[in-house]
Design a protein around this motif. Structure first.
Motif: not given
Length: 280
Positions: A97-103, A122-132
């Motif tokens: 599948e193609p890759y869609e990068p995060p913000v 939480t310090g550096p973190f990834y939020c899957p809701v907004d993919e950032k």
């Protein structure tokens, strides 16, 4: 890490310098905030109440970024661009599948995201809701001065790790694990989280192998040192606590180093199946 001539990603949202980001939070100065944020990030503890405070709301403010902030932002954008190039090339071959990068959201102190109110807790973190992915660039200084995890490649490893969580989200691994954790006991949920984090470390190693042409002598040692300094067992001892494996959420120092090395030595995402591994 040699980044001269490397483009900066367009997928950067810089919130620093506006919204009162440099102001005190909950009675804490910026140094105190960073320490609290790091505690939350590395222990899995919700430290939002420590940041709430009882003072009046901060006025929206703007300020000029310091030279070190400008440099940290440029560095982060360039590192993000390398992850985009790597995963755009690897993703279709490995996963079809193609890759869609995060913000990447750069912030100062605290910020807001769909994953929580005072999300900087939480310090550096990834939020899957907004993919950032969210990063307070002052965290780099904390890594260097408080954790002894200095070096530009240690910082790049942090960014690559958060991007790896986005890779997991793109593959559907993150929502599956989150659903499984909801059905599990605390001990089982922690064990699942450890496998998730170690897989992200391994995927970070895959990225590192793919950008090996940009590496300088000692860069991999910087990443391995950072992995060692943010292991659950190391941080527990540093805090004066007896390490309790059942409470781990990121893995031991040895595990984090091992899985990063697995990804780096193989350069293959297939080597990162922590969920299929009998032992970590």
């Amino acid at each position: 890490m040699r980044l001269r001539g490397v483009r900066s990603s367009r997928n950067v949202e810089d919130r620093r310098g506006r919204g009162g980001g440099g102001a005190a939070v909950g009675g804490l100065g910026i140094g105190g905030v960073l320490i609290v944020l790091a505690i939350g990030y590395f222990t899995g503890i919700d430290v939002t109440p420590l940041l709430g405070g009882g003072g009046a709301p901060q006025q929206q403010q703007t300020r000029e970024l310091t030279q070190s902030e400008v440099q940290a932002g440029e560095f982060s954008g360039q590192v993000l661009a390398t992850t985009e190039q790597v995963w755009t090339e690897i993703f279709p071959d490995a996963f079809g599948e193609p890759y869609e990068p995060p913000v990447l959201v750069l912030f100062s102190g605290v910020t807001q995201s769909p994953c929580g109110g005072a999300s900087g807790a939480t310090g550096p973190f990834y939020c899957p809701v907004d993919e950032k992915a969210y990063l307070d660039t002052e965290f780099f200084a904390f890594m260097r001065s408080e954790l002894g995890a200095g070096g530009d490649f240690a910082q790049a490893y942090v960014i690559a790790h958060e991007v790896a969580h986005h890779v997991q989200n793109e593959l559907g691994i993150l929502p599956q694990v989150n659903a499984a954790r909801q059905r599990s006991s605390e001990r089982e949920a922690n064990a699942l989280t450890v496998r998730l984090e170690l897989q992200a470390d391994c995927l970070s190693g895959v990225w590192a192998q793919s950008v090996s042409g940009l590496l300088e002598p000692g860069d991999i040692d910087e990443a391995l040192n950072a992995a060692q300094r943010i292991g659950d067992d190391y941080l527990a001892r540093r805090a004066g606590r007896v390490p309790n494996p059942h409470s781990y959420t990121h893995g031991t120092s040895e595990q984090r180093q091992t899985w990063f090395s697995n990804g780096y030595q193989s350069g293959d995402p297939a080597a990162c199946d922590t969920f299929g591994a009998e032992s970590l």
